[in-house]
Write an enzyme that holds these catalytic residues in place. Structure first.
Site, PDB file in Angstrom:
ATOM      1  N   ARG A 143      22.280 -60.509 -13.401  1.00 15.42           N
ATOM      2  CA  ARG A 143      21.063 -60.565 -14.196  1.00 15.42           C
ATOM      3  C   ARG A 143      19.824 -60.253 -13.373  1.00 15.42           C
ATOM      4  O   ARG A 143      18.901 -59.568 -13.852  1.00 15.42           O
ATOM      5  CB  ARG A 143      20.946 -61.939 -14.870  1.00 15.42           C
ATOM      6  CG  ARG A 143      19.686 -62.153 -15.707  1.00 15.42           C
ATOM      7  CD  ARG A 143      19.318 -60.992 -16.581  1.00 15.42           C
ATOM      8  NE  ARG A 143      20.408 -60.497 -17.402  1.00 15.42           N
ATOM      9  CZ  ARG A 143      20.407 -59.312 -17.998  1.00 15.42           C
ATOM     10  NH1 ARG A 143      19.397 -58.483 -17.836  1.00 15.42           N
ATOM     11  NH2 ARG A 143      21.428 -58.928 -18.738  1.00 15.42           N
ATOM     12  N   LYS A 176      -2.819 -53.931 -13.570  1.00 16.54           N
ATOM     13  CA  LYS A 176      -2.273 -54.659 -14.723  1.00 16.54           C
ATOM     14  C   LYS A 176      -0.751 -54.700 -14.618  1.00 16.54           C
ATOM     15  O   LYS A 176      -0.022 -54.138 -15.441  1.00 16.54           O
ATOM     16  CB  LYS A 176      -2.723 -53.997 -16.025  1.00 16.54           C
ATOM     17  CG  LYS A 176      -4.234 -54.075 -16.229  1.00 16.54           C
ATOM     18  CD  LYS A 176      -4.669 -53.300 -17.464  1.00 16.54           C
ATOM     19  CE  LYS A 176      -6.189 -53.328 -17.611  1.00 16.54           C
ATOM     20  NZ  LYS A 176      -6.660 -52.528 -18.768  1.00 16.54           N
ATOM     21  N   LYS A 208     -16.860 -52.125 -10.152  1.00 11.64           N
ATOM     22  CA  LYS A 208     -16.682 -52.069 -11.600  1.00 11.64           C
ATOM     23  C   LYS A 208     -17.920 -52.610 -12.324  1.00 11.64           C
ATOM     24  O   LYS A 208     -18.904 -52.978 -11.689  1.00 11.64           O
ATOM     25  CB  LYS A 208     -15.414 -52.836 -11.979  1.00 11.64           C
ATOM     26  CG  LYS A 208     -14.144 -52.154 -11.470  1.00 11.64           C
ATOM     27  CD  LYS A 208     -12.895 -52.905 -11.869  1.00 11.64           C
ATOM     28  CE  LYS A 208     -12.670 -52.867 -13.371  1.00 11.64           C
ATOM     29  NZ  LYS A 208     -12.112 -51.563 -13.838  1.00 11.64           N
ATOM     30  N   GLU A 241     -17.378 -47.249 -10.887  1.00 10.21           N
ATOM     31  CA  GLU A 241     -17.162 -47.024 -12.316  1.00 10.21           C
ATOM     32  C   GLU A 241     -18.461 -46.603 -12.975  1.00 10.21           C
ATOM     33  O   GLU A 241     -19.513 -47.222 -12.764  1.00 10.21           O
ATOM     34  CB  GLU A 241     -16.643 -48.308 -12.961  1.00 10.21           C
ATOM     35  CG  GLU A 241     -16.426 -48.214 -14.463  1.00 10.21           C
ATOM     36  CD  GLU A 241     -15.955 -49.525 -15.059  1.00 10.21           C
ATOM     37  OE1 GLU A 241     -16.656 -50.054 -15.941  1.00 10.21           O
ATOM     38  OE2 GLU A 241     -14.898 -50.040 -14.623  1.00 10.21           O
ATOM     39  N   ASP A 268     -15.286 -43.987 -17.175  1.00 13.89           N
ATOM     40  CA  ASP A 268     -14.640 -44.989 -18.002  1.00 13.89           C
ATOM     41  C   ASP A 268     -15.021 -44.843 -19.465  1.00 13.89           C
ATOM     42  O   ASP A 268     -16.210 -44.761 -19.801  1.00 13.89           O
ATOM     43  CB  ASP A 268     -15.010 -46.393 -17.504  1.00 13.89           C
ATOM     44  CG  ASP A 268     -14.205 -47.481 -18.197  1.00 13.89           C
ATOM     45  OD1 ASP A 268     -12.968 -47.349 -18.255  1.00 13.89           O
ATOM     46  OD2 ASP A 268     -14.816 -48.446 -18.676  1.00 13.89           O
TER      47      ASP A 268
END
Length: 352
Positions: A143, A176, A208, A241, A268
């Site tokens: 597994r 992410k 950012k 950004e 962006d």
């Protein structure tokens, strides 16, 4: 503290001369190709943890303090088996190199043979590898190996599709990723034909929207970064950004008047979705034209398998997509001792 695992966690190893042998014949789906080298693509590096620690944690959460009680209760210690890897759907296989590391961690005596390598296409019903040795070890490790391989193969499959569609732009993932699995997620992206963005917060400066808001604007943020890098004698990539053409112009004006470490400009959410399902990339193309090759460019936002081709035609250097890792569909792979029965069941359920 995580307890170290060893084979004794599961049961005591038995000399091979004393073991029973159970071998199920493979079907016609078995490949006759020469076994492939598994480490076709090297994993990314990280300064504070490595793949062995990830593997040991995965094994520890599965084994707990007693090991596999079902395996101990049903399988004789002395039994040996051969189990085969079967693809239950088409895709790009990934995690073969990692699987070998897991097998070695649990039982170095296991013999693993592959008929594919990381990054190869597999089709539904294909046997692409096998492992032979102590039944306890194979059942215990099954597994964990499949969890890694299915997720990595799903990421690699989607990355391959998006990388091909994005050309000539280069596809990137983001941060992410699944917590604790960033190394394997990012490894899968490379196997699928993408490139890695920054590994974390430590290996690249990425200014950012929140940094810009706190700093009081794009020029102030860039100035602070340049000063910080100079004072700390650091050399690394710097990305900023931008969300509007005005911010792009602010970056370009700053760079034309000040020595800067800036290397890339993120554009962006300059891809605008339309009501008919199409996208408008005119703003993105205008930003690329303004930058005119002075810096690398990266498109971000509204990137899907349906939109990535058109975005790739805008002239951007890179396209980043969180979807590669944050919501990927795992590729269905199994590890079966009785391959004949597994394929019969697969045909019945239309999974092989």
């Amino acid at each position: 503290m995580m307890r170290a695992l060893s084979l004794s966690t599961f049961s005591s190893p038995i000399p091979s001369s004393q073991r029973l042998l159970v071998k199920m014949s493979a079907t016609a789906t078995r490949s006759t190709a020469t076994p492939a080298a598994s480490m076709a693509v090297k994993p990314p590096a990280h300064p504070t943890y490595d793949l062995k620690s990830v593997i040991r944690l995965a094994l520890s959460e599965d084994a707990g303090d007693l090991g596999d009680v079902t395996c101990k209760a049903t399988i004789p210690d002395e039994m040996e088996v051969e189990a085969c890897f079967l693809a239950k759907e088409d895709g790009i296989v990934a995690g073969i190199g990692l699987a070998e590391m897991v097998f070695k961690e649990v039982d170095p005596s296991l013999k693993v043979e592959w008929y594919a390598k990381d990054g190869d296409n597999v089709h539904k019903g294909l046997q692409f590898g096998k492992v032979h040795g102590r039944a306890h070890s194979i059942v215990v490790v099954e597994r964990v190996v499949l969890n890694f391989m299915q997720r990595m193969s799903g990421i690699a499959t989607l990355t391959k599709a998006m990388a091909d569609a994005a050309h000539p732009a280069i596809i990137l993932e983001t941060r992410k990723t699944a917590p604790g699995l960033r190394l394997t997620d990012k490894w899968a992206v490379v196997i699928g034909g993408g490139q890695n963005h920054r590994m974390g917060l430590f290996d690249m400066v990425m200014i950012k929207d929140n940094h810009i808001s706190i700093a009081g604007g794009v020029p102030n943020a860039l100035k602070s970064v340049d000063l910080y890098l100079e004072q700390n004698h650091l050399q690394m990539g710097v990305e900023v950004e931008t969300r509007t053409l005005e911010e792009v112009n602010e970056v370009l004006h700053y760079a034309s008047t000040t020595k800067t470490a800036l290397t890339r400009i993120m554009l962006d959410n300059m891809v605008v979705p339309l009501s008919d399902g199409d996208i408008d990339i005119s703003m993105l193309k205008e930003a690329v034209k303004l930058i005119d090759g002075r810096f690398e460019t990266e498109a971000s936002g509204n990137v899907t398998i349906e939109t990535v081709h058109k975005i790739g035609q805008s002239g951007v250097t890179y396209i980043s997509s969180g979807a590669l890792t944050h919501s990927v569909k795992a590729l269905d792979i199994s590890l079966k001792i009785d391959t004949k029965l597994a394929l019969e069941v697969g045909k019945r359920t239309k999974r092989a």
